[in-house]
Scaffold this motif. Sequence first.
Motif, PDB file in Angstrom:
ATOM      1  N   LYS A 247       0.808  -1.223   0.000  1.00 38.21           N
ATOM      2  CA  LYS A 247       0.000   0.000   0.000  1.00 38.21           C
ATOM      3  C   LYS A 247       0.839   1.270   0.000  1.00 38.21           C
ATOM      4  CE  LYS A 247      -3.152  -1.770   3.001  1.00 38.21           C
ATOM      5  NZ  LYS A 247      -4.297  -1.740   3.932  1.00 38.21           N
ATOM      6  N   ALA A 248       2.159   1.129   0.166  1.00 37.40           N
ATOM      7  CA  ALA A 248       3.028   2.311   0.098  1.00 37.40           C
ATOM      8  C   ALA A 248       3.132   2.824  -1.343  1.00 37.40           C
ATOM      9  CB  ALA A 248       4.409   1.976   0.646  1.00 37.40           C
ATOM     10  N   PHE A 249       2.756   1.995  -2.342  1.00 35.97           N
ATOM     11  CA  PHE A 249       2.854   2.408  -3.748  1.00 35.97           C
ATOM     12  C   PHE A 249       1.566   3.092  -4.219  1.00 35.97           C
ATOM     13  CE2 PHE A 249       5.834  -1.179  -3.494  1.00 35.97           C
ATOM     14  CZ  PHE A 249       6.949  -0.664  -4.138  1.00 35.97           C
ATOM     15  N   ASP A 250       1.744   4.024  -5.153  1.00 30.53           N
ATOM     16  CA  ASP A 250       0.597   4.622  -5.841  1.00 30.53           C
ATOM     17  C   ASP A 250       0.743   4.258  -7.334  1.00 30.53           C
ATOM     18  OD1 ASP A 250      -1.447   6.178  -6.840  1.00 30.53           O
ATOM     19  OD2 ASP A 250      -0.515   8.103  -6.378  1.00 30.53           O
ATOM     20  N   VAL A 251       1.567   5.003  -8.079  1.00 28.27           N
ATOM     21  CA  VAL A 251       1.838   4.654  -9.472  1.00 28.27           C
ATOM     22  C   VAL A 251       3.289   4.165  -9.571  1.00 28.27           C
ATOM     23  CG1 VAL A 251       1.952   5.502 -11.853  1.00 28.27           C
ATOM     24  CG2 VAL A 251       0.216   6.404 -10.283  1.00 28.27           C
ATOM     25  N   VAL A 252       3.480   3.084 -10.300  1.00 28.47           N
ATOM     26  CA  VAL A 252       4.819   2.534 -10.549  1.00 28.47           C
ATOM     27  C   VAL A 252       5.065   2.624 -12.050  1.00 28.47           C
ATOM     28  CG1 VAL A 252       6.216   0.417 -10.508  1.00 28.47           C
ATOM     29  CG2 VAL A 252       4.656   0.921  -8.599  1.00 28.47           C
ATOM     30  N   VAL A 253       6.215   3.145 -12.463  1.00 27.70           N
ATOM     31  CA  VAL A 253       6.547   3.140 -13.899  1.00 27.70           C
ATOM     32  C   VAL A 253       7.843   2.376 -14.093  1.00 27.70           C
ATOM     33  CG1 VAL A 253       7.790   5.369 -13.887  1.00 27.70           C
ATOM     34  CG2 VAL A 253       6.753   4.526 -16.002  1.00 27.70           C
ATOM     35  N   THR A 254       7.863   1.521 -15.103  1.00 23.97           N
ATOM     36  CA  THR A 254       9.081   0.760 -15.342  1.00 23.97           C
ATOM     37  C   THR A 254       9.152   0.270 -16.786  1.00 23.97           C
ATOM     38  OG1 THR A 254      10.512  -0.983 -14.425  1.00 23.97           O
ATOM     39  CG2 THR A 254       8.157  -1.477 -14.543  1.00 23.97           C
ATOM     40  N   GLY A 255      10.253  -0.388 -17.124  1.00 20.58           N
ATOM     41  CA  GLY A 255      10.481  -0.879 -18.478  1.00 20.58           C
ATOM     42  C   GLY A 255       9.662  -2.129 -18.772  1.00 20.58           C
ATOM     43  N   ASN A 256       9.804  -2.585 -20.008  1.00 20.39           N
ATOM     44  CA  ASN A 256       8.974  -3.665 -20.504  1.00 20.39           C
ATOM     45  C   ASN A 256       9.152  -4.965 -19.702  1.00 20.39           C
ATOM     46  OD1 ASN A 256       7.273  -5.083 -22.227  1.00 20.39           O
ATOM     47  ND2 ASN A 256       8.321  -4.473 -24.096  1.00 20.39           N
ATOM     48  N   MET A 257      10.390  -5.395 -19.511  1.00 19.15           N
ATOM     49  CA  MET A 257      10.580  -6.686 -18.845  1.00 19.15           C
ATOM     50  C   MET A 257      10.310  -6.615 -17.344  1.00 19.15           C
ATOM     51  SD  MET A 257      13.438  -9.608 -19.184  1.00 19.15           S
ATOM     52  CE  MET A 257      14.831  -8.744 -18.525  1.00 19.15           C
ATOM     53  N   PHE A 258      10.821  -5.579 -16.683  1.00 17.99           N
ATOM     54  CA  PHE A 258      10.541  -5.474 -15.240  1.00 17.99           C
ATOM     55  C   PHE A 258       9.033  -5.328 -15.014  1.00 17.99           C
ATOM     56  CE2 PHE A 258      14.930  -3.250 -14.702  1.00 17.99           C
ATOM     57  CZ  PHE A 258      15.570  -4.467 -14.851  1.00 17.99           C
ATOM     58  N   GLY A 259       8.368  -4.607 -15.927  1.00 16.06           N
ATOM     59  CA  GLY A 259       6.924  -4.404 -15.806  1.00 16.06           C
ATOM     60  C   GLY A 259       6.143  -5.691 -16.004  1.00 16.06           C
ATOM     61  N   ASP A 260       6.640  -6.549 -16.890  1.00 21.59           N
ATOM     62  CA  ASP A 260       6.000  -7.855 -17.096  1.00 21.59           C
ATOM     63  C   ASP A 260       5.997  -8.627 -15.774  1.00 21.59           C
ATOM     64  OD1 ASP A 260       4.972 -10.134 -18.520  1.00 21.59           O
ATOM     65  OD2 ASP A 260       6.993 -10.982 -18.480  1.00 21.59           O
ATOM     66  N   ILE A 261       7.131  -8.635 -15.118  1.00 15.50           N
ATOM     67  CA  ILE A 261       7.289  -9.429 -13.899  1.00 15.50           C
ATOM     68  C   ILE A 261       6.545  -8.787 -12.728  1.00 15.50           C
ATOM     69  CG2 ILE A 261       8.985 -10.334 -12.256  1.00 15.50           C
ATOM     70  CD1 ILE A 261      11.007 -10.214 -14.716  1.00 15.50           C
ATOM     71  N   LEU A 262       6.773  -7.494 -12.506  1.00 15.56           N
ATOM     72  CA  LEU A 262       6.158  -6.844 -11.344  1.00 15.56           C
ATOM     73  C   LEU A 262       4.636  -6.771 -11.453  1.00 15.56           C
ATOM     74  CD1 LEU A 262       8.632  -3.913 -10.590  1.00 15.56           C
ATOM     75  CD2 LEU A 262       8.531  -6.175  -9.516  1.00 15.56           C
TER      76      LEU A 262
END
Length: 366
Positions: free
Chosen positions: A235-250
């Motif tokens: 719940k500490a997160f609001d919006v997360v932005v990341t690259g294609n591969m890290f985003g696939d996993i996360l």
Amino acid sequence: MTHKIAILPGDGIGPEIVAEAVRVLRALELPLELETAAVGGAAFEASGHPLPEATLALAKAADAVLFGAVGDWKYDKLERALRPEQAILGLRKQLGLFANLRPAICYEQLTHASSLKPELVAGLDILIIRELTGDIYFGQPRGRRTAVDGHFPGAEEAFDTMRYSRPEIERIAHVAFQAARKRRGRLTSVDKANVLETFQLWKDVVGEVHAQYPDVQLDHMYVDNAAMQLVKAPKAFDVVVTGNMFGDILSDEAAMLTGSIGMLPSASLDEHNKGLYEPSHGSAPDIAGKGLANPLATILSVAMMLRYTLQQAEAAGRVERAVQSVLAAGLRTADIWSAGTRKVGTREIGDAVVAAITGKTIAKTS
Ligand code: IPM
Ligand code: MG
């Protein structure tokens, strides 16, 4: 104005969940023209290619695409270019769908379906923004060859290329800052700048774009730590932005926090908000055709389509409230079932959402 929607059901549970989402879309009685085409393994069987020219042309001509799922183990032996996954990768690339929005929301009624303690996930509402047309997924060169150096010269080796250009990072950063601004004003940029040049550039550019959004609080986090924080204090997160591969996993990890990946929609947008909308889950061949799959992620993808591409926020709200009321009435597919609720199939969930939209009431079950 009539909007044109391309319907691409795909493989596995794709056709059954998309059928329910289409019924929901029709129940709204908006001026829409729907046209269906084959994609993935189904298209390969029918015409020898997972993304036939006609399907690509339909998707390009449409205002939005509703996509089910693609893939089946039986295609794993095909050469890569003919595998079902190439259809979704091809659509993302050819349509320029660089911004992938994957919300992870824990619905009040499903708090106990999460593998984490209820107090960690109650009220969870994260938005993962994944860059979708760059990174190691699309970077050239890639391939197999005989190694000339490294630990084993002369051995067979394979390689892919991780790369991002400044404009690619800038445009996804703008999407992320703007999304954070409309939410709780916090953005976490996830990278691996401690090891990778690609993600040092990522971190630098996101930091520079931040100057245009002083009202948003930006943090940088390494991907390994982000994976840990997501299960420690999501719940500490609001919006997360990341690259294609890290985003696939996360995004898969975040999805599971909510109890079921069967609840999570996604939007993949181009720079004009044209989009492809699909559930975050896959084709689940093991339960295909049995009427057991949860159609809610696809139905909620319709809500995202209404909001982002069709600019019909009111209709989007109707769909989302209908889904809430179906959950409140105690109807559950197997993936989100718990004691005290009623286990039903794909079709019954669709029926109930349509009934809620058209104003009929659903009997409360316990
Ligand atoms: C996703 C999927 C795809 C991806 C596969 C099916 C190619 O896992 O949408 O997250 O890796 O992007
Ligand atoms: Mg994935």
